[in-house]
Motif scaffolding. Structure first.
Motif, PDB file in Angstrom:
ATOM      1  N   ASP A 102      -2.522  -7.009  12.604  1.00 16.56           N
ATOM      2  CA  ASP A 102      -2.914  -7.781  11.425  1.00 16.56           C
ATOM      3  C   ASP A 102      -2.653  -6.991  10.153  1.00 16.56           C
ATOM      4  O   ASP A 102      -2.627  -7.555   9.056  1.00 16.56           O
ATOM      5  N   MET A 103      -2.497  -5.691  10.310  1.00 18.22           N
ATOM      6  CA  MET A 103      -2.152  -4.823   9.190  1.00 18.22           C
ATOM      7  C   MET A 103      -1.042  -3.888   9.660  1.00 18.22           C
ATOM      8  O   MET A 103      -1.085  -3.378  10.768  1.00 18.22           O
ATOM      9  N   MET A 104      -0.035  -3.699   8.820  1.00 15.55           N
ATOM     10  CA  MET A 104       1.057  -2.786   9.146  1.00 15.55           C
ATOM     11  C   MET A 104       1.065  -1.638   8.151  1.00 15.55           C
ATOM     12  O   MET A 104       0.722  -1.804   6.979  1.00 15.55           O
ATOM     13  N   GLY A 105       1.478  -0.456   8.661  1.00 14.43           N
ATOM     14  CA  GLY A 105       1.461   0.714   7.808  1.00 14.43           C
ATOM     15  C   GLY A 105       2.799   1.434   7.770  1.00 14.43           C
ATOM     16  O   GLY A 105       3.705   1.160   8.558  1.00 14.43           O
ATOM     17  N   CYS A 106       2.908   2.368   6.829  1.00 22.02           N
ATOM     18  CA  CYS A 106       4.073   3.247   6.743  1.00 22.02           C
ATOM     19  C   CYS A 106       3.604   4.644   6.354  1.00 22.02           C
ATOM     20  O   CYS A 106       2.414   4.857   6.067  1.00 22.02           O
ATOM     21  N   PHE A 107       4.529   5.598   6.350  1.00 23.06           N
ATOM     22  CA  PHE A 107       4.194   7.016   6.206  1.00 23.06           C
ATOM     23  C   PHE A 107       5.067   7.629   5.135  1.00 23.06           C
ATOM     24  O   PHE A 107       6.298   7.590   5.244  1.00 23.06           O
ATOM     25  N   GLY A 108       4.458   8.174   4.095  1.00 27.62           N
ATOM     26  CA  GLY A 108       5.234   8.720   2.987  1.00 27.62           C
ATOM     27  C   GLY A 108       5.194  10.223   2.917  1.00 27.62           C
ATOM     28  O   GLY A 108       4.204  10.808   2.454  1.00 27.62           O
ATOM     29  N   LEU A 109       6.254  10.875   3.392  1.00 22.18           N
ATOM     30  CA  LEU A 109       6.387  12.323   3.283  1.00 22.18           C
ATOM     31  C   LEU A 109       7.709  12.696   2.614  1.00 22.18           C
ATOM     32  O   LEU A 109       7.725  13.398   1.610  1.00 22.18           O
ATOM     33  N   THR A 110       8.831  12.215   3.169  1.00 23.94           N
ATOM     34  CA  THR A 110      10.160  12.564   2.656  1.00 23.94           C
ATOM     35  C   THR A 110      10.364  12.050   1.237  1.00 23.94           C
ATOM     36  O   THR A 110      10.028  10.910   0.919  1.00 23.94           O
ATOM     37  N   GLU A 111      10.930  12.910   0.386  1.00 21.82           N
ATOM     38  CA  GLU A 111      11.214  12.541  -0.992  1.00 21.82           C
ATOM     39  C   GLU A 111      12.714  12.608  -1.254  1.00 21.82           C
ATOM     40  O   GLU A 111      13.458  13.197  -0.457  1.00 21.82           O
ATOM     41  N   PRO A 112      13.184  12.018  -2.351  1.00 24.14           N
ATOM     42  CA  PRO A 112      14.623  12.039  -2.638  1.00 24.14           C
ATOM     43  C   PRO A 112      15.234  13.439  -2.609  1.00 24.14           C
ATOM     44  O   PRO A 112      16.367  13.615  -2.165  1.00 24.14           O
ATOM     45  N   ASP A 113      14.476  14.439  -3.050  1.00 25.78           N
ATOM     46  CA  ASP A 113      15.015  15.801  -3.114  1.00 25.78           C
ATOM     47  C   ASP A 113      14.345  16.761  -2.137  1.00 25.78           C
ATOM     48  O   ASP A 113      14.617  17.967  -2.162  1.00 25.78           O
ATOM     49  N   HIS A 114      13.469  16.258  -1.287  1.00 25.39           N
ATOM     50  CA  HIS A 114      12.749  17.134  -0.356  1.00 25.39           C
ATOM     51  C   HIS A 114      12.616  16.455   0.999  1.00 25.39           C
ATOM     52  O   HIS A 114      11.743  15.614   1.210  1.00 25.39           O
ATOM     53  N   GLY A 115      13.546  16.821   1.912  1.00 25.95           N
ATOM     54  CA  GLY A 115      13.535  16.277   3.266  1.00 25.95           C
ATOM     55  C   GLY A 115      13.054  17.321   4.252  1.00 25.95           C
ATOM     56  O   GLY A 115      11.904  17.325   4.680  1.00 25.95           O
ATOM     57  N   ASP A 172       1.308  -3.017   4.687  1.00 25.88           N
ATOM     58  CA  ASP A 172       0.095  -3.323   3.927  1.00 25.88           C
ATOM     59  C   ASP A 172      -0.534  -2.060   3.360  1.00 25.88           C
ATOM     60  O   ASP A 172      -1.193  -2.102   2.320  1.00 25.88           O
ATOM     61  N   ILE A 173      -0.354  -0.946   4.071  1.00 30.61           N
ATOM     62  CA  ILE A 173      -0.864   0.340   3.593  1.00 30.61           C
ATOM     63  C   ILE A 173       0.185   1.423   3.798  1.00 30.61           C
ATOM     64  O   ILE A 173       1.077   1.280   4.632  1.00 30.61           O
ATOM     65  N   ALA A 174       0.044   2.494   3.051  1.00 33.10           N
ATOM     66  CA  ALA A 174       0.916   3.665   3.213  1.00 33.10           C
ATOM     67  C   ALA A 174       0.047   4.910   3.311  1.00 33.10           C
ATOM     68  O   ALA A 174      -0.850   5.112   2.482  1.00 33.10           O
ATOM     69  N   VAL A 175       0.285   5.707   4.348  1.00 30.49           N
ATOM     70  CA  VAL A 175      -0.336   7.028   4.439  1.00 30.49           C
ATOM     71  C   VAL A 175       0.592   7.974   3.674  1.00 30.49           C
ATOM     72  O   VAL A 175       1.717   8.224   4.104  1.00 30.49           O
ATOM     73  N   VAL A 176       0.114   8.460   2.541  1.00 32.48           N
ATOM     74  CA  VAL A 176       0.956   9.219   1.612  1.00 32.48           C
ATOM     75  C   VAL A 176       0.472  10.662   1.534  1.00 32.48           C
ATOM     76  O   VAL A 176      -0.732  10.932   1.490  1.00 32.48           O
ATOM     77  N   TRP A 177       1.431  11.581   1.514  1.00 31.82           N
ATOM     78  CA  TRP A 177       1.130  13.001   1.371  1.00 31.82           C
ATOM     79  C   TRP A 177       1.565  13.440  -0.018  1.00 31.82           C
ATOM     80  O   TRP A 177       2.707  13.232  -0.424  1.00 31.82           O
ATOM     81  N   ALA A 178       0.626  14.016  -0.756  1.00 27.08           N
ATOM     82  CA  ALA A 178       0.871  14.393  -2.141  1.00 27.08           C
ATOM     83  C   ALA A 178       0.071  15.655  -2.475  1.00 27.08           C
ATOM     84  O   ALA A 178      -0.883  15.997  -1.776  1.00 27.08           O
ATOM     85  N   LYS A 179       0.465  16.314  -3.556  1.00 29.26           N
ATOM     86  CA  LYS A 179      -0.236  17.535  -3.971  1.00 29.26           C
ATOM     87  C   LYS A 179      -1.357  17.210  -4.959  1.00 29.26           C
ATOM     88  O   LYS A 179      -1.165  16.403  -5.877  1.00 29.26           O
ATOM     89  N   ASP A 180      -2.508  17.851  -4.726  1.00 32.77           N
ATOM     90  CA  ASP A 180      -3.615  17.673  -5.666  1.00 32.77           C
ATOM     91  C   ASP A 180      -3.444  18.641  -6.833  1.00 32.77           C
ATOM     92  O   ASP A 180      -2.441  19.363  -6.927  1.00 32.77           O
ATOM     93  N   GLU A 181      -4.424  18.697  -7.719  1.00 30.47           N
ATOM     94  CA  GLU A 181      -4.291  19.518  -8.921  1.00 30.47           C
ATOM     95  C   GLU A 181      -4.262  21.008  -8.612  1.00 30.47           C
ATOM     96  O   GLU A 181      -3.778  21.805  -9.412  1.00 30.47           O
TER      97      GLU A 181
END
Length: 394
Positions: A131-144, A179-188
């Protein structure tokens, strides 16, 4: 519609190592692929479309988070069961397996492993049911291959309740409809953190990637974050650093090591059958030594890969499988599958490039699989570092 005449080949009687439950799970997935996937997958690839009706079927056969406990909507199965399901799905198509792999290992796994109880209850049952689909965000245009260099980041919104997310991710399976993305990002502080971003949040878009020659029956896109306001409660509380996303990738790579065996088995089975039917110089081409050499090497490599993954599955069930062991299986098995696809294409001759047979589709798909979740060369260096103790990265 294409007919599916696939027959599995078990040269070393591997079924004797499986439980009755394992075999039932595999047969259920295999039957679904034969009925719902094989008749339409060639057309879907030609049109570069992901058939959305597959989502409900994947959920019904337990392909979404098979190893997630039943209390959160999963099937509570073991790791060998997960592997067998991935094998059958990739026998149908690598893009199909990718959709299930992302949902299971890259979305449900991190929420279950790193998430709060509230996050688990909110997302996991809906993800398991499709009922909900997800994706995973790690790879970036300049960082694989170097995810630590990521620039996607979030900062405090100033209200004590939200953070502001900025950046972009690319080559993201499922992103166009997720519907959702598990995203990896840097905090402050510069630490890598995981957070759940929901579709509909202002500034969050998922442009689709067009023009692919590979994984054409799988939806691929980008994740773009333009001052996206994300509730702090969506941040995973139990993980910090690269260990988080790499843990997800270990689970995904494990599934891939099983999955590509399915693609290899499909190519081998098609080549074997064709070699018995195709007559040249007055006899079946399977009667010629060079064809037999190809087929004999194919079944040998498939058998070796089956033994490798079964043992890895046992270690995974016992929580003893190392990331380096998983890397070895992923690298070996994808290379095995793509080599078999190429050899099978030669056995089929000119017919091997047509959609009447699955060979060219598998071959093109595997060109992506050999790169994603860690490239062929990166996995080689992981094994090299493990056996020598020297880090050759960078």
């Amino acid at each position: 519609m294409a007919s599916d005449n696939f027959q599995a080949h078990d040269y070393y009687l591997m079924d004797e190592l499986l439980s009755d439950e394992h075999k039932l799970i595999r047969e259920t997935a295999r039957a679904w692929v034969k009925k719902e996937v094989s008749p339409i997958v060639e057309d879907a690839c030609q049109k570069a479309e992901f058939p959305k009706q597959w989502i409900k079927g994947l959920a019904e056969i337990g392909a979404f988070g098979p190893y997630i406990p039943t209390e959160y909507g999963g099937a509570g199965l073991d790791q060998i069961s997960y592997g067998l399901i991935m094998q059958e799905l990739e026998r149908g198509d690598s893009g199909l397996r990718s959709t299930a792999s992302v949902q299971s290992s890259l979305v449900m796994f991190p929420i279950y492993t790193y998430g709060s109880e509230e996050q688990k209850k909110k997302y996991l049952p809906k993800l398991a049911s499709g009922d909900m689909m997800g994706c995973f965000g790690l790879t970036e245009p300049d960082h694989g291959s170097n995810p630590n260099g990521m620039i996607t980041n979030f900062k405090d919104a100033g209200d004590g309740k939200h953070v502001i997310l900025n950046g972009a991710k690319m080559w993201i399976s499922n992103s166009p409809f997720a519907d959702i993305a598990v995203v990896w990002a840097k905090d402050e502080a510069g630490d890598i953190r995981g957070l759940v971003v929901e579709r509909g949040m202002k500034g969050f878009t998922t442009p689709e990637t067009h023009g692919k020659w590979s994984l054409r029956a799988s939806a691929t896109g980008e994740l773009v974050f333009d001052n996206v306001k994300v509730p702090r409660e969506n941040i995973f509380p139990n993980i910090k650093g690269l260990k988080g996303p790499l843990g997800c990738l270990n689970s995904a790579r494990y599934g891939i090591s099983w999955g590509v065996i399915g693609a290899a088995m499909d190519c081998y089975d098609s080549a074997l059958r064709y070699s018995k039917e195709r007559i040249q110089f007055g006899k079946p081409i399977g009667a010629f030594q060079l064809t037999q050499k190809k087929l004999a090497e194919m079944i040998t490599e498939i058998t070796k890969a089956q033994l490798l993954t079964w043992r890895l599955g046992v270690l995974k069930n016992e929580h003893r499988a190392t990331p380096a062991q998983i890397s070895m299986a992923k690298r070996n098995n994808v290379h095995m599958a793509i080599t078999i696809a190429r050899e099978a294409r030669q056995i089929h001759g000119g017919m091997g490039i047509t959609g009447e047979y699955p060979i060219m589709r598998h071959m093109m798909n595997l060109e992506s699989v050999i790169t994603y979740e860690g490239t062929h060369d990166i996995h080689l260096l992981i094994t090299g570092m493990d056996v020598t103790g020297f880090n050759a990265f960078g």
